[in-house]
Enzyme design. Sequence first.
Site, PDB file in Angstrom:
ATOM      1  N   ALA A 273       0.822  -1.146  -0.032  1.00 12.12           N
ATOM      2  CA  ALA A 273       0.025  -0.124   0.009  1.00 12.12           C
ATOM      3  C   ALA A 273       0.974   1.226  -0.098  1.00 12.12           C
ATOM      4  CB  ALA A 273      -0.947   0.107   1.045  1.00 12.12           C
ATOM      5  N   THR A 274       2.154   1.249   0.575  1.00 14.01           N
ATOM      6  CA  THR A 274       2.930   2.464   0.607  1.00 14.01           C
ATOM      7  C   THR A 274       3.206   3.014  -0.896  1.00 14.01           C
ATOM      8  OG1 THR A 274       3.841   1.842   2.688  1.00 14.01           O
ATOM      9  CG2 THR A 274       5.171   3.259   1.106  1.00 14.01           C
TER      10      THR A 274
ATOM     11  N   GLN B 254      -6.571  -0.620   5.532  1.00 14.23           N
ATOM     12  CA  GLN B 254      -7.367  -1.248   6.686  1.00 14.23           C
ATOM     13  C   GLN B 254      -8.964  -1.475   6.676  1.00 14.23           C
ATOM     14  OE1 GLN B 254      -6.047  -1.891   9.593  1.00 14.23           O
ATOM     15  NE2 GLN B 254      -4.093  -0.725   9.367  1.00 14.23           N
TER      16      GLN B 254
ATOM     17  N   HIS C 250      -0.646  -7.805   3.378  1.00 12.55           N
ATOM     18  CA  HIS C 250      -0.499  -8.239   4.809  1.00 12.55           C
ATOM     19  C   HIS C 250      -1.584  -7.640   5.676  1.00 12.55           C
ATOM     20  CE1 HIS C 250       1.744  -5.052   6.866  1.00 12.55           C
ATOM     21  NE2 HIS C 250       1.614  -4.529   5.756  1.00 12.55           N
TER      22      HIS C 250
ATOM     23  N   THR D 122       8.780  -7.359 -12.886  1.00 19.94           N
ATOM     24  CA  THR D 122       8.071  -8.716 -12.771  1.00 19.94           C
ATOM     25  C   THR D 122       7.094  -8.550 -11.721  1.00 19.94           C
ATOM     26  OG1 THR D 122       9.972  -9.633 -13.855  1.00 19.94           O
ATOM     27  CG2 THR D 122       8.482 -11.044 -12.839  1.00 19.94           C
TER      28      THR D 122
ATOM     29  N   CYS E 227       8.247   7.910  23.478  1.00 20.73           N
ATOM     30  CA  CYS E 227       9.576   7.867  24.215  1.00 20.73           C
ATOM     31  C   CYS E 227      10.966   7.641  23.408  1.00 20.73           C
ATOM     32  CB  CYS E 227       9.479   7.158  25.626  1.00 20.73           C
ATOM     33  SG  CYS E 227      10.734   7.459  26.472  1.00 20.73           S
TER      34      CYS E 227
END
Lengths: 142, 390
Positions: free
Chosen positions: B60-61, B168, B190, B228, B314
């Site tokens: 998706a990126t 999502q 994924h 490919t 943090c």
Amino acid sequence: RAVAVGDAVPWQVVDHYENPRNVGSLDRNAKNVGTGLVGAPACGDVMKLQVEVDENGKIVDARFKTFGCGSAIASSSLATEWVKGKTVDEALQIKNTDIAKELCLPPVKLHCSMLAEDAIKAALADYKLKQGPNQEEAEKKA
Amino acid sequence: PQDPRVLDSMLPYLTAYYGNPHSRTHAYGWESEAAMEKARRQVADLIGADSREIIFTSGATESNNMAIKGVARFYKSRKKHIITTQTEHKCVLDSCRFLETEGFRVTYLPVKKSGLIDLKELEAAFQPDTSLVSVMTVNNEIGVKQPIRDIGEICRAHKVFFHTDAAQAIGKIPMDVNDMKIDLMSISGHKIYGPKGVGAIYVRRRPRVRLEPLQSGGGQERGLRSGTVPTPLAVGLGAACEVAQKEMEYDHKRISQLAERLVTKIMCEVPDVVMNGDREHRYPGCINLSFAYVEGESLLMALKDVALSSGSACTSASLEPSYVLRAIGTDEDLAHSSIRFGIGRFTTEEEVDYTVQKCIQHVKRLREMSPLWEMVQDGIDLKSIKWTQH
């Protein structure tokens, strides 16, 4: 299934997190108790460290409470362990680098140890202030 | 996790059927091509598209990068403006920021406290040279579901392309590109129990959406994405889509029940817990809770055998908490106290109960260790304190 736990978090940090030493509070109104409150909720790190000092200037008890990550909790827990038994001046010598080294803190967590050093200093400064301005003048003269 | 049925579908193509799907001249190629095209159809069926409109990518990126940079650059001679939201995934925001360095203008729409965008603000944001609107369907941090159909209508009316990052949402809630008037859609393997390393992008043919390819090369995937196609991964993505289509309703019901169980149990036992994001317009499997007076990472340490994440920061260089939580107006200290719980097809009731029990136990323990909790119990208003930093 069992998950293998690697070295992502140093065991020293995990130890202090699972078995923290000296959690709690001392009476902040007592004259021989110094209270330091450092950090800010907006930063995700707040430490309260308290010391009880006897008439000889020796720290006989210490307590902490921390809002922060595992490394912050470990740093402040260790700080309370280290100040016990030291004099006020000796405790002021505790450096954040020593704390970080003892806990094997990674670079991203060094600020936690710095805050712990600030907490010690703040608690001791508060104690000194409570002993009165006479105390400070006496120290200056000596 | 990957669905075992997905793995089954992939194995032949990781072993015996190793032909390059773009080789036109031999049987090895033909059988791989057939598998790839079947996968393409499976992806298309899930979203009501034509298989010619599905392009395989590495995830998706990449799809988000293609959609945003590709469309913007193709139409750049006449159109230089893009609209998106402040709660998009990092790859969308970063692509937009990158385009700004190329001379494009971007409007980052704010969101309401619920996490939803204001449709009136969207209407007002359009400019004569807007080429694209990009709004994610379901947010990955807080699970909030945007009014995609309404946004699609508005974009159609303004004749501006509408892209949605549906990573999502696909396979979890019904999506139809025609009903929702979507022109581009990003799909992640994924996130629907398929393999990592593969995704897809839906590119509408009627009316035709043009985009400048990111990757140059042999012209595969209609010239939009050379390289490919990884047959086993594509087959896995296709199978994942087909399984998701069959199981969507059942999964949704079961996950809603588990989510309700988790939230109710926690909130009954522990006071001062806030759910971030709209209670109603959401996907139930993504729950973001803030446990006041307890820092997120410290809670995660107690739950290290559960895959959770926190909006606390943090470990980030800037010590700034989640930008999504900031966008919905969460106080910074509550942002540092947030935990995201993900519930999916393979989450069991035992796992939910275990997580809940551990969570309750450690929130109580960490509150006993928290100076903030102590101050609140003593009746002190935390907002009145002058903290030493900032």
